[in-house]
Design an enzyme around this catalytic site. Structure first.
Site, PDB file in Angstrom:
ATOM      1  CB  ALA A  95      -2.462   6.061  -0.753  1.00 53.64           C
ATOM      2  CE1 TYR A 158      -9.736   0.974   5.140  1.00 56.12           C
ATOM      3  CE2 TYR A 158     -11.078   0.900   7.135  1.00 56.12           C
ATOM      4  CZ  TYR A 158     -10.455   1.627   6.129  1.00 56.12           C
ATOM      5  OH  TYR A 158     -10.523   3.000   6.128  1.00 56.12           O
ATOM      6  CB  ALA A 160      -5.288  -6.410   9.815  1.00 53.33           C
ATOM      7  CB  SER A 161      -4.268  -2.199   6.766  1.00 55.49           C
ATOM      8  OG  SER A 161      -5.494  -1.501   6.638  1.00 55.49           O
ATOM      9  CE  LYS A 162      -7.058   2.760   6.859  1.00 58.44           C
ATOM     10  NZ  LYS A 162      -6.297   3.834   6.214  1.00 58.44           N
TER      11      LYS A 162
HETATM   12  P1  NDP Z   1     -11.021   7.274  -1.956  1.00 54.89           P
HETATM   13  O1  NDP Z   1     -11.235   5.923  -2.525  1.00 54.89           O
HETATM   14  O2  NDP Z   1     -11.902   8.382  -2.386  1.00 54.89           O
HETATM   15  O3  NDP Z   1      -9.497   7.695  -2.160  1.00 54.89           O
HETATM   16  C1  NDP Z   1      -8.458   6.771  -1.987  1.00 54.89           C
HETATM   17  C2  NDP Z   1      -7.175   7.341  -2.579  1.00 54.89           C
HETATM   18  O4  NDP Z   1      -6.114   6.401  -2.389  1.00 54.89           O
HETATM   19  C3  NDP Z   1      -7.309   7.578  -4.080  1.00 54.89           C
HETATM   20  O5  NDP Z   1      -6.721   8.819  -4.378  1.00 54.89           O
HETATM   21  C4  NDP Z   1      -6.505   6.444  -4.692  1.00 54.89           C
HETATM   22  O6  NDP Z   1      -5.926   6.887  -5.917  1.00 54.89           O
HETATM   23  C5  NDP Z   1      -5.437   6.244  -3.623  1.00 54.89           C
HETATM   24  N1  NDP Z   1      -4.804   4.927  -3.705  1.00 54.89           N
HETATM   25  C6  NDP Z   1      -5.366   3.705  -3.567  1.00 54.89           C
HETATM   26  N2  NDP Z   1      -4.455   2.742  -3.763  1.00 54.89           N
HETATM   27  C7  NDP Z   1      -3.285   3.378  -4.044  1.00 54.89           C
HETATM   28  C8  NDP Z   1      -1.972   2.933  -4.363  1.00 54.89           C
HETATM   29  N3  NDP Z   1      -1.657   1.620  -4.419  1.00 54.89           N
HETATM   30  N4  NDP Z   1      -1.021   3.864  -4.592  1.00 54.89           N
HETATM   31  C9  NDP Z   1      -1.308   5.185  -4.544  1.00 54.89           C
HETATM   32  N5  NDP Z   1      -2.525   5.666  -4.243  1.00 54.89           N
HETATM   33  C10 NDP Z   1      -3.500   4.767  -4.010  1.00 54.89           C
HETATM   34  O7  NDP Z   1     -11.110   7.070  -0.386  1.00 54.89           O
HETATM   35  P2  NDP Z   1     -10.982   8.062   0.870  1.00 54.89           P
HETATM   36  O8  NDP Z   1     -10.660   9.424   0.459  1.00 54.89           O
HETATM   37  O9  NDP Z   1     -12.158   7.819   1.710  1.00 54.89           O
HETATM   38  O10 NDP Z   1      -9.743   7.384   1.617  1.00 54.89           O
HETATM   39  C11 NDP Z   1      -8.597   8.087   2.050  1.00 54.89           C
HETATM   40  C12 NDP Z   1      -8.102   7.466   3.339  1.00 54.89           C
HETATM   41  O11 NDP Z   1      -9.065   7.687   4.360  1.00 54.89           O
HETATM   42  C13 NDP Z   1      -7.890   5.953   3.260  1.00 54.89           C
HETATM   43  O12 NDP Z   1      -6.689   5.604   3.909  1.00 54.89           O
HETATM   44  C14 NDP Z   1      -9.076   5.402   4.018  1.00 54.89           C
HETATM   45  O13 NDP Z   1      -8.812   4.149   4.588  1.00 54.89           O
HETATM   46  C15 NDP Z   1      -9.273   6.483   5.070  1.00 54.89           C
HETATM   47  N6  NDP Z   1     -10.613   6.483   5.671  1.00 54.89           N
HETATM   48  C16 NDP Z   1     -11.719   6.742   4.912  1.00 54.89           C
HETATM   49  C17 NDP Z   1     -12.978   6.682   5.487  1.00 54.89           C
HETATM   50  C18 NDP Z   1     -14.223   6.935   4.694  1.00 54.89           C
HETATM   51  O14 NDP Z   1     -15.335   6.629   5.181  1.00 54.89           O
HETATM   52  N7  NDP Z   1     -14.133   7.479   3.506  1.00 54.89           N
HETATM   53  C19 NDP Z   1     -13.139   6.368   6.917  1.00 54.89           C
HETATM   54  C20 NDP Z   1     -11.919   6.131   7.601  1.00 54.89           C
HETATM   55  C21 NDP Z   1     -10.699   6.196   7.001  1.00 54.89           C
HETATM   56  P3  NDP Z   1      -5.664   6.011  -7.224  1.00 54.89           P
HETATM   57  O15 NDP Z   1      -6.800   5.049  -7.355  1.00 54.89           O
HETATM   58  O16 NDP Z   1      -5.590   7.049  -8.299  1.00 54.89           O
HETATM   59  O17 NDP Z   1      -4.338   5.347  -6.982  1.00 54.89           O
END
Ligand code: NDP
Length: 274
Positions: A95, A158, A160-162
């Site tokens: 997430a 972002y 910082a969190s990673k």
């Molecule tokens: P999306 O935005 O498509 O998915 C993010 C997911 O996180 C959603 O399912 C959302 O669900 C969930 N989420 C967000 N906040 C919360 C919360 N407070 N509680 C529970 N669930 C939460 O993004 P990605 O699939 O790209 O991201 C997935 C991971 O991959 C992240 O950690 C991101 O930082 C990392 N990442 C992504 C990259 C990219 O280019 N896409 C690159 C590098 C890393 P909902 O809103 O229903 O809660």
């Protein structure tokens, strides 16, 4: 991945952020390979759609509405999983949310939201799932980012969190290495998903439009396939995309030059804040 082999037959896999992008793709990939997947996110309706699709494909899934910023929700996610399946083999801390604004202009609440979701959310889920994962000699997967290894302007909170996730999960691996627990830290590069649309602007409001060409990025399902293989191999670290690998390597050897290249590249985005 040969789907007939069902590499995760009967294994219980919790995936946070399973309603979209990489988390949703992991849910399909693990379920297709025989895992019993527990889907967590805030949007219950989206989780239910993923659950229904997995069941339609002959798999097993269970949704638990969860806001990972909330400690009680994270405890409930683990409790519900144990009630339903009795064990946890894999926890995927996926997430996450992003942001886009210079720190100078940024409302401080954005940094807090990013740390609460990306870092503390992963810490809370891990805390409650750890005793069960140790029992199974299982795997914790932390979805970090290339931005956990190199800076990305406009994304202070972002990055910082990673970076915080890397420190936490690399240390957790060492603490538990003799107990048979594996910790895999994944650093995806740009991956097509909803992350940039949901990214918070300087006021903490989703920016809605992605500033990049999502069509040119790695697909979430390719990322998910690589993650399932790395889980089977009990890998410790994964750096994804050619661009991501090159950036990390160049930043190690020529940090100042690579910083300038990163800034130049990111400044090309429409409405770039720098
Ligand atoms: P999306 O935005 O498509 O998915 C993010 C997911 O996180 C959603 O399912 C959302 O669900 C969930 N989420 C967000 N906040 C919360 C919360 N407070 N509680 C529970 N669930 C939460 O993004 P990605 O699939 O790209 O991201 C997935 C991971 O991959 C992240 O950690 C991101 O930082 C990392 N990442 C992504 C990259 C990219 O280019 N896409 C690159 C590098 C890393 P909902 O809103 O229903 O809660």
């Amino acid at each position: 991945m040969n789907r007939n082999l069902k590499k995760f037959n009967g294994e219980v896999v919790i995936i946070t952020g399973a309603s979209s992008g990489i988390g949703k793709a992991c849910a399909f990939e693990f379920a297709d390979n025989g895992a019993l997947v527990v889907l967590a996110a805030r949007r219950d309706n989206e989780l239910k759609k993923v659950e229904a699709e997995i069941k339609k494909r002959g798999g097993e899934a269970y949704s638990v509405k969860t806001d990972v910023k909330n400690i009680e929700d994270c405890k409930n996610l683990v409790d519900k999983t144990i009630e339903k399946y009795g064990k946890i083999d894999v926890l995927i801390n996926n997430a996450g949310i992003s942001m886009r604004a210079n720190f100078e202009d940024l409302d401080l609440s954005v940094i807090k939201e990013l740390m609460d979701t990306n870092f503390y959310g992963a810490v809370y889920c891990t805390k409650y799932a750890l005793p069960y994962l140790l029992k199974q000699k299982g795997t914790i997967i932390a979805i970090s980012s290339i931005s956990g290894l190199t800076p990305l302007p406009g994304r202070t909170g972002y990055c910082a969190s990673k970076y915080a996730m890397n420190g936490f999960f690399n240390t957790l691996r060492l603490e538990n290495i003799k107990k048979g627990l594996n910790v895999l830290v994944v650093h995806p590069g740009f991956t097509s998903s909803n992350i940039r649309k949901a990214a918070l602007n300087k006021l903490g409001v989703p920016q809605i439009e992605t500033p990049r060409d999502e069509g040119k990025m790695m697909s979430a399902s390719d990322v998910a396939q690589i993650i399932t293989k790395a889980t089977i191999n009990r890998d410790k670290n994964l750096i994804l995309t050619q661009q991501g690998k090159l950036t990390v390597l160049l930043h190690k050897i020529f940090p100042s030059m690579t910083d300038r290249i990163i800034l130049h590249e990111m400044a090309k985005e429409p409405d770039s804040p720098f």
